[in-house]
Design a protein around this motif. Structure first.
Motif, short mmCIF file in Angstrom:
data_model
loop_
_atom_site.label_atom_id
_atom_site.label_comp_id
_atom_site.label_asym_id
_atom_site.label_seq_id
_atom_site.Cartn_x
_atom_site.Cartn_y
_atom_site.Cartn_z
N ASP A 101 0.83 -1.21 0.00
CA ASP A 101 0.00 0.00 0.00
C ASP A 101 0.86 1.26 0.00
OD1 ASP A 101 -2.27 -1.50 -0.02
OD2 ASP A 101 -2.80 -1.17 2.09
N SER A 104 2.55 1.70 -3.40
CA SER A 104 1.56 2.08 -4.40
C SER A 104 1.23 3.57 -4.32
CB SER A 104 0.29 1.24 -4.21
OG SER A 104 -0.67 1.56 -5.19
N ILE A 105 1.10 4.07 -3.09
CA ILE A 105 0.85 5.51 -2.90
C ILE A 105 2.05 6.33 -3.34
CG2 ILE A 105 0.44 7.30 -1.18
CD1 ILE A 105 -1.17 5.26 0.42
N THR A 110 -1.88 6.31 -5.37
CA THR A 110 -3.11 5.64 -4.94
C THR A 110 -2.78 4.25 -4.41
OG1 THR A 110 -5.27 4.78 -5.66
CG2 THR A 110 -3.48 4.72 -7.27
N LYS A 111 -3.63 3.78 -3.50
CA LYS A 111 -3.48 2.40 -3.06
C LYS A 111 -4.66 1.56 -3.54
CE LYS A 111 -5.58 3.12 1.53
NZ LYS A 111 -5.40 2.88 2.97
N GLY A 112 -5.28 2.07 -4.61
CA GLY A 112 -6.40 1.35 -5.21
C GLY A 112 -5.94 0.40 -6.31
#
Length: 311
Positions: A101, A104-105, A110-112
């Motif tokens: 996470d 990704s951010i 984003t952590k989507g």
């Protein structure tokens, strides 16, 4: 029927691969609880490396190899420091979510979901030799890469565990480390290699989950790491049994998705969350059931031993 088997084998492939890896750790005497974490990390880093290089093969192999090194290092750390292997495995599961996470951010803001449709693996591979057989050829040919690799992994595990000196020493290390040491076997080394193999296969399974839909989804592993551990015991610690146990869980997962679609839009219907949790509930039930069978089998074997000793 052929289409159903294709969907079943495709759904079960990641479970088969991860469960086979967990089997090696169980036979080594120290079960790898970290399967869920390495599946998550394998899916994320396989997607990242593939997005950088444009090669699904390279992204998958590099992420799996890195997981193998991490699994080996974790086993070495636990063995040298005397740390609790169960706690260490849980730490990997928790850390994998936080690390993926955070990265990704940091890299994408984003952590989507991270989506790339061009990274979807080819759906089918046809085997000309197999297609020459009327029914069996249709069952064998026309599957995805992950299905064929899962079959290869199971066949290799059956051969290695049951027909090689390495496999016999691995089982001896798990059954009785003291007796293994007396025969010149170093159980710790087999434990380390078992964890490396398990981490490699777990990351490989995670990558296949990611590329099957062409995106990395946080939480996409969805507890399959824990289900793969349950499959080890449902399969009675045999590679062939693990394969069929994974098929059972995949079948229940498919049934859960189908039932969700059937009850969609019906207010009085069963909760979709409950339906999607069916594989996890089944994992718990079947685990308890398999342990009961295993205990009864041990009691019967002891009874036969005592009877023979009395004679």
């Amino acid at each position: 029927m052929i289409d159903f088997l294709d969907r079943l084998f495709t759904s079960a492939a990641p479970l088969v691969i991860a469960s086979t890896g967990a089997l090696f750790t169980e036979l080594a005497g120290v079960l790898g609880i970290f399967t869920e974490g390495f599946m998550t990390a394998g899916a994320f880093f396989a997607w990242i490396i593939t997005s950088w290089t444009g090669s699904i093969f390279f992204g998958t192999i590099v992420s799996a190899a890195a997981a193998a090194i991490a699994g080996w290092g974790l086993a070495r750390f636990v063995r040298k420091t005397g740390a609790n292997p169960f706690i260490a495995g849980l730490a990997v599961n928790i850390a994998a979510v936080g690390i993926t996470d955070s990265l990704s951010i940091l890299w994408f803001g984003t952590k989507g979901v991270l989506r790339s449709p061009e990274f979807i693996m080819p759906r089918r591979i046809h085997l000309p030799l197999a297609e020459g057989f009327p029914v069996l050829g249709s069952v064998i040919s026309g599957h995805t890469v992950s299905v064929y690799i899962s079959w290869v992994v199971v066949i290799a595990a059956v051969f290695i565990i049951g027909h090689t000196s390495w496999g016999m020493k691995l089982r001896a290390s798990g059954l009785s480390p003291e007796a293994a040491r007396e025969r010149g076997i170093r159980p710790g080394l087999y434990w380390e290699w078992a964890w490396a193999v398990s981490a490699f296969l777990a990351a490989l399974a995670g990558a296949f989950l990611c590329f099957r839909v062409g995106s990395y989804t946080p939480g996409g592993v969805a507890g399959r790491g824990w289900i793969s551990i349950a499959a080890v015991y449902l399969g009675f610690r045999h590679a062939g049994g693990v394969f069929f146990a994974a098929l059972v869980f995949a079948l229940v997962e498919m049934a859960g998705h189908n039932i969700t679609g059937i009850f969609a839009g019906i207010p009085a219907g069963i909760s979709a969350t409950a339906l999607l949790g069916l594989p996890h509930a089944l994992a718990l039930v079947l685990y308890v059931f398999s342990q009961g069978i295993r205990k009864n089998k041990k009691k019967r074997m002891k009874g036969v031993t005592y009877a023979r000793a009395g004679q």
